[in-house]
Design a protein around this motif. Structure first.
Motif, PDB file in Angstrom:
ATOM      1  N   MET A 129       0.833  -1.198   0.000  1.00 11.66           N
ATOM      2  CA  MET A 129       0.000   0.000   0.000  1.00 11.66           C
ATOM      3  C   MET A 129       0.870   1.250   0.000  1.00 11.66           C
ATOM      4  O   MET A 129       1.954   1.266   0.595  1.00 11.66           O
ATOM      5  N   ALA A 130       0.379   2.298  -0.635  1.00  7.20           N
ATOM      6  CA  ALA A 130       1.085   3.575  -0.668  1.00  7.20           C
ATOM      7  C   ALA A 130       0.343   4.583   0.191  1.00  7.20           C
ATOM      8  O   ALA A 130      -0.881   4.689   0.124  1.00  7.20           O
ATOM      9  N   VAL A 131       1.090   5.303   1.008  1.00  4.83           N
ATOM     10  CA  VAL A 131       0.543   6.368   1.852  1.00  4.83           C
ATOM     11  C   VAL A 131       1.344   7.626   1.575  1.00  4.83           C
ATOM     12  O   VAL A 131       2.574   7.623   1.691  1.00  4.83           O
ATOM     13  N   VAL A 132       0.655   8.701   1.214  1.00  2.00           N
ATOM     14  CA  VAL A 132       1.300   9.982   0.925  1.00  2.00           C
ATOM     15  C   VAL A 132       1.031  10.926   2.087  1.00  2.00           C
ATOM     16  O   VAL A 132      -0.127  11.229   2.396  1.00  2.00           O
ATOM     17  N   GLY A 133       2.096  11.375   2.746  1.00  5.33           N
ATOM     18  CA  GLY A 133       1.967  12.276   3.881  1.00  5.33           C
ATOM     19  C   GLY A 133       2.176  11.555   5.192  1.00  5.33           C
ATOM     20  O   GLY A 133       1.514  10.543   5.462  1.00  5.33           O
ATOM     21  N   LEU A 218      -4.074   9.290   0.625  1.00  7.09           N
ATOM     22  CA  LEU A 218      -3.499  10.620   0.511  1.00  7.09           C
ATOM     23  C   LEU A 218      -3.798  11.418   1.776  1.00  7.09           C
ATOM     24  O   LEU A 218      -4.962  11.648   2.113  1.00  7.09           O
ATOM     25  N   GLY A 219      -2.743  11.817   2.465  1.00  8.27           N
ATOM     26  CA  GLY A 219      -2.886  12.661   3.653  1.00  8.27           C
ATOM     27  C   GLY A 219      -1.984  13.868   3.544  1.00  8.27           C
ATOM     28  O   GLY A 219      -1.073  14.033   4.364  1.00  8.27           O
ATOM     29  N   PRO A 220      -2.214  14.735   2.537  1.00  7.49           N
ATOM     30  CA  PRO A 220      -1.268  15.827   2.281  1.00  7.49           C
ATOM     31  C   PRO A 220      -1.379  17.005   3.232  1.00  7.49           C
ATOM     32  O   PRO A 220      -0.537  17.895   3.211  1.00  7.49           O
ATOM     33  N   GLY A 221      -2.414  17.024   4.066  1.00  5.76           N
ATOM     34  CA  GLY A 221      -2.595  18.173   4.941  1.00  5.76           C
ATOM     35  C   GLY A 221      -3.027  19.399   4.146  1.00  5.76           C
ATOM     36  O   GLY A 221      -3.291  19.343   2.942  1.00  5.76           O
ATOM     37  N   ARG A 222      -3.073  20.518   4.845  1.00  6.97           N
ATOM     38  CA  ARG A 222      -3.434  21.792   4.202  1.00  6.97           C
ATOM     39  C   ARG A 222      -2.437  22.858   4.643  1.00  6.97           C
ATOM     40  O   ARG A 222      -2.428  23.272   5.797  1.00  6.97           O
TER      41      ARG A 222
END
Length: 563
Positions: A129-133, A218-222
């Protein structure tokens, strides 16, 4: 199958031959229900369960109960807004349980004792699995995917993990040493491939991640500041609240040193920045909010988004908060701010019944300040996944976090737009990990819901004694000068005291009330744990359905149902 002997010796032909249960119209059942603290926790922690383990002296077991839902209790025990305590039934009796203090103690104890996470290394053929952030949402998603047997590629644009926990939470709330220790332990787990300084859209593409992995979070935040003006006027030296807060957290100082500042906003960033500016030496710090100061009795939809604890401490430190106020215009001398015109704001319903903030004409007042800082929120920086971002945020299904228009891609945390706390982000990551595995297995993603909590009125409070809560020590306002941690932790004695105060809502206390008070000896005590998790079973052959056991159950674990 548990063999249960009769409650007393009897000869043939005596009362055991008469099965009085045939008279019954209702029968008792064991029904474990969620405690309000569990239902209210956005991270999914079951505080009632780990408090029970603390009371039994099993601290490591209590910590393992927490990390089954939340892998970073030393962090959340410090920065969470702890809605579990607002929901705690004990608050109707005397004082709520200091749940966050117990959570923090257990998290710190795990760091001191080097307790290993109860997670096994995944196999070489496990799903990838890929997780971004690597903020709280991404870390929680990676951790729970690993717990479920997956391999995880964790991508982070910054050189280090942590997201806004590292860049925007002041050290007086979250010491860097605690953050580093907790995150290092998670990232060291076998099966997590952490890739810092890797930006989506620059170093790797969305298409590459999708082609090489079985799922994507995707957990890129703000972090992209929103444009702001007052009647189209913009100061020449405008900086957003998040920019200045990140400067303070990284460098310990802010270059500008005005005597008076107005911060526009009512969230955690606005309040944290206001407190930082007071530490910086700014004499007058004003916070302008459309909402009210959060406090017991203030409707949630009319309260500032910042937590009551943080707002209260900001006021103690000299921050002035202007409730229900908006900025009508800036007063400029050239491009330099010399003041601002405020107006009273109130929520009023329109013709369709929808509430809107409305300015009250005639309530204008001038506030003289030298600098204005907008802290009105941020948007997602869409670089590398532009097609997935709508109006500055990720639009997801509310429970599992799957993007509404992009099946198989999940998101959570600040990027959702409707969340803004670490614990909410942790819960998003946990649920998204489960949703990703369900999607991979071809299962439907039916919307979930938090468990229905047992209300205070269904407890028998007569079996509990009043006892004051243990509160963590707090630095006096006069001593809050720099990055010293403001709130201390509970000691072991206080933690055990709080565990003992827990009402064990909806679960069995093993108090023996049902066993000793049943007039027909129809409640039987077992040596082994029964299938429902208790040490009691009902002998329905002789239970008349009188309801004494249910009435005298302290925790509401027994209830009567039609027979």
């Amino acid at each position: 199958m548990i063999e249960i002997p009769p409650g007393a010796y009897a000869r043939p032909g005596t009362s055991l031959d008469f099965k009085t249960g045939t008279w019954r119209v209702e029968r008792p059942v064991h029904d474990r229900r969620a405690a309000p603290c569990h239902a209210a926790c956005p991270a999914g922690e079951d505080a009632q369960a780990y408090l029970a383990k603390v009371e039994n002296g099993d601290l490591r077991g209590a910590w393992e109960t927490i990390v089954a839902a939340n892998p970073m209790p030393a962090i959340t025990g410090r920065v969470c807004h702890h809605p579990c305590e607002s929901a705690c039934n004990r608050g109707h009796y005397d004082e709520t349980i200091t749940i966050h203090g117990v959570e923090r103690f257990l998290g710190d104890e795990a760091l001191r004792e080097h307790w290993a996470y109860p997670v096994a290394a995944p196999g070489s053929d496990a799903p990838r699995m890929a997780v971004v952030g690597s903020g709280p949402a991404g870390l929680a998603a990676a951790y729970h995917l690993l717990r479920e047997g997956c391999r995880v590629t964790l991508i982070e644009a910054m050189p280090v993990a942590g997201g806004t926990m590292r860049t925007a939470i002041p050290h007086y709330r979250l010491p860097p040493s605690i953050l580093d220790q907790e995150l290092d332990r998670i990232l060291a787990l076998p099966g997590i491939d952490f890739r810092p300084a890797t930006r989506l859209g620059r170093d790797v593409s969305l298409e590459e991640l999708q082609s090489e992995h079985d799922g994507l979070f995707l957990g890129p935040g703000r972090r992209k500041g929103r444009e702001w003006s007052a009647d189209f006027a913009v100061p020449g030296d405008l900086h957003t609240g998040l920019q200045l807060l990140e400067t303070w957290v990284a460098e310990g100082t802010i270059p500008q040193q005005p005597k008076s500042v107005a911060i526009v906003g009512g969230g955690n960033t606005a309040v944290d920045l206001a407190r930082v500016l007071r530490r910086q030496g700014v004499e007058q710090v004003h916070l302008i909010s459309h909402q009210r100061i959060p406090a017991p009795g203030v409707p949630q939809d009319d309260a500032m988004r910042a937590t009551y604890r943080e707002v209260s401490q900001a006021i103690e430190e000299g921050v002035t908060i202007h409730e229900h106020r908006g900025v009508r215009r800036l007063i400029l001398r050239g491009e330099r701010v010399v003041g601002m015109e405020l107006v009273h704001m109130k929520k009023l319903a329109d013709a369709d019944g929808r509430l809107h903030r409305v300015a009250f004409e005639g309530t204008e007042a001038v506030l003289h300040v030298e600098h204005v800082i907008p802290a009105i929120g941020q948007d997602v920086d869409p670089l590398g996944f532009e097609a997935l971002v709508e109006r500055g945020q990720m639009r997801v299904e509310p429970w599992w976090g799957e993007l509404r228009k992009h099946s198989g891609i999940f998101s959570g945390g600040d990027a959702r737009g409707d969340h803004g706390t670490v614990s909410e982000a942790v819960g998003d990551g946990r649920r998204a990990a489960i949703g990703m595995l369900r999607r991979l297995a071809g299962k439907s993603l039916e919307p979930g819901a938090p468990p229905e909590p047992i209300p205070y009125g269904e407890l028998n409070i007569h079996y509990f004694e009043s006892a004051p809560a243990a509160h963590e020590p707090v630095l006096p306002a006069a001593q809050r000068l720099g990055n010293e941690e403001i709130e201390g932790g509970l000691d072991g004695r206080a933690v055990r005291h709080e565990a003992h105060r827990c009402l064990s809502c909806g679960d069995c206390l093993a108090c023996d009330n049902c066993w000793t008070l049943c007039p027909d000896q129809s409640v039987l005590k077992t040596r082994a744990v029964a299938i429902d998790g208790s040490n009691y079973v009902f002998d329905y052959d002789y239970c008349k359905g009188c309801g004494i056991c249910a009435h005298e159950c302290p925790t509401g674990y027994i209830r009567m149902i039609p027979d």
